[in-house]
Design an enzyme around this catalytic site. Structure first.
Site, short mmCIF file in Angstrom:
data_model
loop_
_atom_site.label_atom_id
_atom_site.label_comp_id
_atom_site.label_asym_id
_atom_site.label_seq_id
_atom_site.Cartn_x
_atom_site.Cartn_y
_atom_site.Cartn_z
CB SER A 65 38.58 38.71 40.89
OG SER A 65 37.62 37.88 40.35
CG ASP A 275 35.81 34.38 40.90
OD1 ASP A 275 35.14 34.10 41.91
OD2 ASP A 275 35.94 35.56 40.50
CG ASP A 277 36.62 37.64 44.16
OD1 ASP A 277 36.40 36.90 43.18
OD2 ASP A 277 36.26 38.83 44.19
CG ASP A 279 33.00 37.90 42.43
OD1 ASP A 279 33.72 37.11 41.80
OD2 ASP A 279 33.12 39.15 42.34
CD GLU A 369 29.13 40.64 34.07
OE1 GLU A 369 29.35 41.57 33.28
OE2 GLU A 369 29.90 40.35 34.99
CB ALA A 370 28.19 34.80 29.46
N PRO A 498 36.04 47.98 24.39
CG PRO A 498 36.16 50.20 25.14
CD PRO A 498 35.30 49.27 24.35
N GLY A 500 37.42 46.76 30.40
CA GLY A 500 37.49 47.65 31.55
C GLY A 500 38.58 47.22 32.53
C1 16G Z 1 34.89 42.95 36.10
C2 16G Z 1 33.44 43.01 36.46
C3 16G Z 1 32.67 41.92 35.74
C4 16G Z 1 32.91 42.03 34.25
C5 16G Z 1 34.38 42.06 33.93
C6 16G Z 1 34.59 42.41 32.49
C7 16G Z 1 32.51 43.64 38.61
C8 16G Z 1 32.51 43.36 40.07
N1 16G Z 1 33.27 42.83 37.89
O1 16G Z 1 35.48 41.77 36.54
O2 16G Z 1 31.32 42.10 36.01
O3 16G Z 1 32.33 40.95 33.57
O4 16G Z 1 35.00 43.07 34.71
O5 16G Z 1 35.94 42.55 32.23
O6 16G Z 1 31.86 44.54 38.13
P1 16G Z 1 36.46 43.28 30.92
O7 16G Z 1 35.93 44.68 30.95
O8 16G Z 1 37.93 43.18 31.02
O9 16G Z 1 35.90 42.51 29.76
MG MG Z 2 35.67 37.44 41.19
#
Ligand code: 16G
Ligand code: MG
Length: 543
Positions: A65, A275, A277, A279, A369-370, A498, A500
């Site tokens: 991404s 971005d 990729d 999306d 999402e923002a 935290p 992800g």
């Molecule tokens: C990933 C998620 C996106 C989310 C981001 C949060 C998918 C396809 N992508 O890129 O939706 O906003 O993680 O990242 O689900 P973070 O957990 O590091 O804040």
């Molecule tokens: Mg992306």
């Protein structure tokens, strides 16, 4: 399943070269490309097993991404075009971390635990973004898939949303669309041209600038540029000739709240940025004083939801429209949607799959999402209702026209997942119909100043949250401290969670003015550092 071949390949050709544990997170596996070969080999096999379970084609996308190179990653797409089911994320994690010599054992356990018929047929749809490392990684996936005697359909370099789209097209035998790049482009373009408003414009201009983050989205953007040249003047920059995601792209622009490299210097020019990729998308402009303005996922969501609401009202149809956000949605956007637009709003955890699931609960669910990832999903029965109204002679002409416009929108939308380029065409359709320039759109509501900060801690998993990450359950005392800090600021709001995708705790803070947003973010970061075993330098709190 040729287990002895799988064993040999795993031990000799694709040993795990990384000592770190791999975890299938919200966006699949993501790390430096050099550690990913064994993982792609294994995920190729896992995609085959998933396909056998579901009796339908499964997608495998190679992308990282918005990360810069040399990162790369992989994620699987379920047959309905949605993200991999949570239970299978755990299975993916266990397969990713199994010792090289225990691959066969691990696979046999997965087959057993999930009652998989090894003789069932399987199809894997493969795609990769524009990273150089993707060439070798897709070869590794194909070797895995072939070792199980399954069929692979390799689409080569495509965007993530194209892959989701192709999976659904193939699994619906073409009912959703034609599973080719041309089929995808022409479906979008045909619907966009049909939806286009023919009235003379005073404010909306055909001229649009697009930052493609030097990624795979540039390929689709060029195709749209050519097909739509009489309707939309797309000026592409960061078109793939520069460095991927480097000082450009939707994530860079959203996080840093600045224009990307090579951005046009024309004031109030309408610019979109996607971005790596494709999306995610956000819009932005610089005003006549050179001040930067961001129109993020929240602004796109409210634009789309308010337009759909108007069309539903004019059509006279009984349709439940709702909007889904996360805690990162700007408070001003939530007030605007529920207060002014009177549209129900739901809040879910961060991650596309949570928003997507929740949006299914509405007849028409808009989710964003923002950070710019989002789309609109329509229930089948709602699509039928709208199609029927568009041709119903007992409806008035304006009712029929509104229903027809909803039909056109349905065809522009990529319902399988957030798709930057489909979203861009939706936004352009609406701005055109409203005859709005970007400044007018931006004025629909004024964002509260906000900040996002990362805090490094010993173990980010000590942070446990509830209520869509808006409240913190542990460590003890942290939520009370956040409540106390927030109460000192007018329009203050803050939460922590935290990440992800990174080994950090994220802090979000919002307040009535910029200085307060900075202070609140600093104070909450310090509280996290102190109560959750911070490591490295202490967060900075502005005076
Ligand atoms: C990933 C998620 C996106 C989310 C981001 C949060 C998918 C396809 N992508 O890129 O939706 O906003 O993680 O990242 O689900 P973070 O957990 O590091 O804040
Ligand atoms: Mg992306």
């Amino acid at each position: 399943m040729n287990y002895s071949e799988i064993h040999n390949i795993s031990v000799t050709q694709y040993p795990n070269k990384c000592s770190r544990k791999f975890e299938y997170g919200t966006a699949g596996f993501r790390t430096r490309a050099e550690y990913l070969d064994h993982l792609l080999f294994r995920m190729g096999i896992l995609a085959v097993l998933r396909s056998k379970v579901k009796g339908a084609a499964v997608g495998l996308m190679i992308t990282a991404s918005h990360n810069e190179e040399p990162d790369n990653g992989v994620k699987l797409v379920d047959p309905n075009g949605e993200m991999l089911e949570t239970k299978w994320e755990t299975i993916a994690t266990s397969l990713a971390n199994a010792p090289d010599s225990e691959i066969v054992e691990t696979l046999k356990k997965i087959v057993n635990d999930n009652n998989i018929d090894e003789n069932a047929s399987a199809v894997v749809i493969l795609g990769r973004d524009s990273r150089q490392s993707g060439v070798g990684l897709s070869r590794s996936a194909i070797i895995g898939i072939k070792a199980t005697n399954a069929i692979v359909k390799d689409f080569g370099v495509i965007t993530t949303p194209q892959l989701h789209y192709f999976v659904v097209c193939i699994n619906t035998n073409g009912a959703y669309g034609e599973a080719t790049t041309n089929g995808y482009i022409s479906k979008l373009c045909r619907a966009f041209i049909k939806a286009k408003d023919s009235n003379t414009k005073n404010f909306y201009s055909k001229k649009l600038f697009v930052d493609a983050a030097n990624g795979v989205g540039a390929i689709v953007t060029k195709a749209l540029q050519k097909e739509l040249k009489d309707f939309l003047e797309i000026n592409l920059f960061n078109d793939g000739t520069g460095t991927l995601n480097h000082q450009c792209g939707a994530d860079y622009v959203k996080i840093n709240q600045v224009a990307p490299i090579n951005s046009p210097t024309i004031s109030n020019a309408r610019c979109a940025t996607i971005d790596g990729d494709a999306d995610r998308i956000v819009y932005y402009y610089n005003d006549e004083n050179g001040k930067f303005h961001l129109l993020d996922g929240d602004k796109i969501a409210t634009l789309i939801a308010s337009y759909i609401k108007d069309l539903i009202e004019i059509s006279g149809l009984s349709i439940l429209l709702g909007l889904v956000q996360t805690a990162y949605a700007n408070g001003a956007s939530t007030n605007y949607i529920s207060g002014l637009l009177n549209i129900p709003v739901a809040c879910t955890d961060t991650g596309v799959k949570y928003l997507h699931q929740r949006a299914h609960e509405f007849d028409i669910g808009v989710y964003f999402e923002a950070n710019g990832h989002g789309t609109v999903i329509f229930k089948d029965k709602t699509v039928e209702l709208i199609q029927e109204a568009a041709t119903n002679n007992t409806c008035t002409e304006s009712q029929r026209k509104a229903a027809l416009q909803l039909c056109n929108l349905i065809n522009i939308v990529n319902q399988t997942v957030g798709d930057a380029l489909s979203d861009m065409l939706i936004v352009e359709t609406i701005l055109d119909a409203r005859d709005w320039d970007i400044v007018t759109w931006n004025r629909s509501y004024i964002d509260f100043p906000n900040r996002q900060v990362k805090v490094h801690v010993k173990d980010r998993n000590v942070i446990k949250t509830t209520d869509a990450a808006r409240r913190c359950l542990s460590p003890p005392g942290l939520q009370e401290k956040i409540d106390e800090l927030v109460s000192r600021y007018s329009k203050g709001r803050s939460f922590v969670r935290p990440s992800g995708t990174e080994d950090v705790v994220r802090v979000y803070a919002e307040a009535e003015n910029s200085a307060d947003a900075d202070k609140l973010a600093g104070e909450v970061s310090l509280a996290v550092y102190q109560l959750a075993h911070g490591v490295g330098p202490m967060p900075n709190v502005p005076l």
